[in-house]
Scaffold this active site. Structure first.
Site, PDB file in Angstrom:
ATOM      1  CB  THR A  70     -17.040 -21.186  -6.304  1.00 14.84           C
ATOM      2  OG1 THR A  70     -18.126 -21.627  -5.477  1.00 14.84           O
ATOM      3  CG2 THR A  70     -17.480 -19.963  -7.084  1.00 14.84           C
ATOM      4  CG  ASN A 149     -27.040 -28.164  -3.852  1.00 12.97           C
ATOM      5  OD1 ASN A 149     -27.092 -28.370  -5.061  1.00 12.97           O
ATOM      6  ND2 ASN A 149     -27.455 -27.040  -3.309  1.00 12.97           N
ATOM      7  CD  GLN A 177     -23.620 -31.438  -1.344  1.00  9.92           C
ATOM      8  OE1 GLN A 177     -23.482 -32.233  -0.405  1.00  9.92           O
ATOM      9  NE2 GLN A 177     -23.629 -30.119  -1.160  1.00  9.92           N
ATOM     10  CB  SER A 197     -16.029 -27.772  -1.885  1.00 11.64           C
ATOM     11  OG  SER A 197     -15.939 -26.619  -2.665  1.00 11.64           O
ATOM     12  N   GLY A 198     -13.460 -29.261  -0.267  1.00 12.03           N
ATOM     13  CA  GLY A 198     -13.078 -30.052   0.907  1.00 12.03           C
ATOM     14  C   GLY A 198     -14.072 -29.986   2.055  1.00 12.03           C
ATOM     15  CG  HIS A 199     -16.750 -26.504   2.706  1.00 14.20           C
ATOM     16  ND1 HIS A 199     -18.064 -26.249   2.995  1.00 14.20           N
ATOM     17  CD2 HIS A 199     -16.544 -26.043   1.457  1.00 14.20           C
ATOM     18  CE1 HIS A 199     -18.621 -25.634   1.955  1.00 14.20           C
ATOM     19  NE2 HIS A 199     -17.720 -25.501   1.011  1.00 14.20           N
ATOM     20  CB  THR A 235       1.765 -19.210  -1.924  1.00 15.36           C
ATOM     21  OG1 THR A 235       2.683 -18.338  -2.575  1.00 15.36           O
ATOM     22  CG2 THR A 235       2.502 -20.070  -0.915  1.00 15.36           C
ATOM     23  CB  CYS A 317     -33.946 -15.875   3.196  1.00 12.94           C
ATOM     24  SG  CYS A 317     -34.602 -14.290   3.664  1.00 12.94           S
TER      25      CYS A 317
HETATM   26  N1  PLP Z   1     -21.720 -27.169  -5.988  1.00  9.45           N
HETATM   27  C1  PLP Z   1     -22.500 -27.699  -5.038  1.00  9.45           C
HETATM   28  C2  PLP Z   1     -23.399 -28.842  -5.370  1.00  9.45           C
HETATM   29  C3  PLP Z   1     -22.472 -27.199  -3.735  1.00  9.45           C
HETATM   30  O1  PLP Z   1     -23.268 -27.736  -2.799  1.00  9.45           O
HETATM   31  C4  PLP Z   1     -21.603 -26.114  -3.445  1.00  9.45           C
HETATM   32  C5  PLP Z   1     -21.582 -25.531  -2.087  1.00  9.45           C
HETATM   33  O2  PLP Z   1     -22.600 -25.310  -1.468  1.00  9.45           O
HETATM   34  C6  PLP Z   1     -20.795 -25.604  -4.473  1.00  9.45           C
HETATM   35  C7  PLP Z   1     -20.881 -26.155  -5.737  1.00  9.45           C
HETATM   36  C8  PLP Z   1     -19.842 -24.487  -4.234  1.00  9.45           C
HETATM   37  O3  PLP Z   1     -18.841 -24.863  -3.323  1.00  9.45           O
HETATM   38  P1  PLP Z   1     -17.891 -23.773  -2.621  1.00  9.45           P
HETATM   39  O4  PLP Z   1     -18.800 -22.758  -2.006  1.00  9.45           O
HETATM   40  O5  PLP Z   1     -17.130 -24.557  -1.600  1.00  9.45           O
HETATM   41  O6  PLP Z   1     -17.021 -23.201  -3.691  1.00  9.45           O
END
Ligand code: PLP
Length: 379
Positions: A70, A149, A177, A197-199, A235, A317
């Site tokens: 984001t 996604n 993704q 995004s790492g997660h 930082t 939702c």
């Molecule tokens: N773009 C896509 C395709 C995503 O699936 C997501 C997270 O769901 C994001 C952007 C945003 O990632 P984050 O919430 O880690 O900033």
């Protein structure tokens, strides 16, 4: 729990956790400091940068660590708006993630114009519409969600980049993704900006990257202490960055489609009316967006939760109101269809048993729910 919601977030891989723990426990020095302990921490950040660059086929200097996609996306938009104010137009697609759509809304709010490109019934971006939108000379940026996604549909980004560059526009790819599921090679598909995004690939939440090609100028969003070569102050989240580096190493070996295919095969064998979205397009090997005719997905989520299976629906939702998926809507499906859609997404940490048991549980819940349709109380 059977966790089949990897596109929402993934568990931290054991090797990733192991790599990051020393930086939470002992190695706490600020990487900008001058003493030996700090230099050691700085080296760890550099190693992580090299690993991420390796995953993308980029140069380490092209990687900026951020708090996640984001932030990376907002930074991209900020930079392009600041450096090319005379080019007022953004082109993006109707199937972006909410982060992309919000960036587009801000672009418009700041006096720019936004052109949304549609997709076909398989979720593939309309390249002819993109080409004609690019005839406008004021296009600064084309921003495209590389792999969706919700559906896993992969866009023909090479064609998008070729068209955009031929018309003098820059390209941003939301590749959140992709890692560990599909190849990202920024020399073969020469995007100008790319967000991760790492997660989404087994690192923790709150760390990500922005790739900025060395070909393009850049204006930071966050200024202050001058970290990340002055391109992203604040930082560093050292433990998160080290984790991201390790996750990037693991993602070098992409998943195959074994789990997804087993799930879809078992599901279709037991429930032949189930329709998989985007089957005619290139798809991620981990994602199934499944339409179960006559089966309310919101009810399914509750039942599946009771059976210990976590996944998502094709509707979101927000504040008590159910919104149909804008992605399915753009593909030509109505709200009722979206309300009967489930998203199942696997990670490399799922087992084949979870895929087959998952299909069995989905079918059992769908049958139960359909048999209860019309009765006063469904769950
Ligand atoms: N773009 C896509 C395709 C995503 O699936 C997501 C997270 O769901 C994001 C952007 C945003 O990632 P984050 O919430 O880690 O900033």
């Amino acid at each position: 729990m059977i966790y089949l919601d990897a596109n929402a977030t993934t568990p931290i891989a054991p090797a990733v956790l192991e790599a990051m723990l020393p930086f939470l426990r002992d190695q706490h020095a600020n990487p900008s400091a001058s003493y030996a302990a700090a230099r050691q921490v700085r080296r760890a950040v550099d190693v992580a940068r090299g690993a991420v660059a390796g995953l993308l086929a980029a140069e380490p200097g092209e990687i900026i660590f951020t708090s996640g996609a984001t932030e990376s996306m907002h930074t991209t938009h900020h930079s392009v708006r600041a450096l090319w104010p005379e080019k007022r137009r953004l082109i993006t697609t109707a199937v972006e993630h909410a982060a992309g759509l919000e960036c587009a809304a801000r672009w418009k709010k700041s006096g720019g114009e936004v052109c949304l490109i549609g997709v076909d019934s398989q979720g593939r971006v309309d390249l002819a519409a993109l080409e004609s939108a690019l005839l406008d000379e004021e296009v600064a940026l084309v921003s495209v969600l590389w792999a969706n996604n919700e559906t896993g549909v992969i866009q023909p980004l090479h064609d998008v980049v070729e068209l955009a560059h031929a018309h003098g526009a820059l390209v941003h790819a939301d590749a959140v993704q992709m890692p560990g599921k599909a190849k990202i090679h920024v020399r073969e598909v020469p995007v100008d900006f790319l967000s991760l995004s790492g997660h989404k690939f087994h690192a923790p939440k709150g760390v990500g990257i922005l790739y900025v090609s060395q070909r393009v100028r850049f204006e930071p969003l966050l200024t202050g202490g001058g970290q990340e070569g002055g391109r992203r102050s604040g930082t560093e989240n050292v433990a998160g960055i080290v984790a991201l580096g390790k996750a990037a190493e693991l993602a070098q070996k992409p998943m195959d489609g074994t789990l997804r295919d087993a799930f879809e095969r078992d599901l279709r064998a037991r429930w032949s009316e189930a329709v998989i979205h985007g089957q005619g397009a290139m798809r991620l090997p981990n994602t199934s967006s499944v339409h179960l005719p006559g089966v309310d997905a919101a009810g399914m989520l509750i039942m599946l939760d009771q059976r210990g299976l976590a996944c998502s629906a094709g509707s979101a939702c927000h504040a008590g109101a159910v919104h149909p998926s804008h992605v399915l809507e753009a593909m030509g499906f109505d709200a009722e269809h979206a309300a009967e859609t489930l998203r199942i997404s696997f990670s490399r940490m799922n087992s084949p048993e979870e895929a087959t048991t998952g299909a069995q549980i989905v079918v059992e819940c769908a049958e139960r729910l359909r048999s209860l349709r019309g009765s006063a109380c469904v769950v």
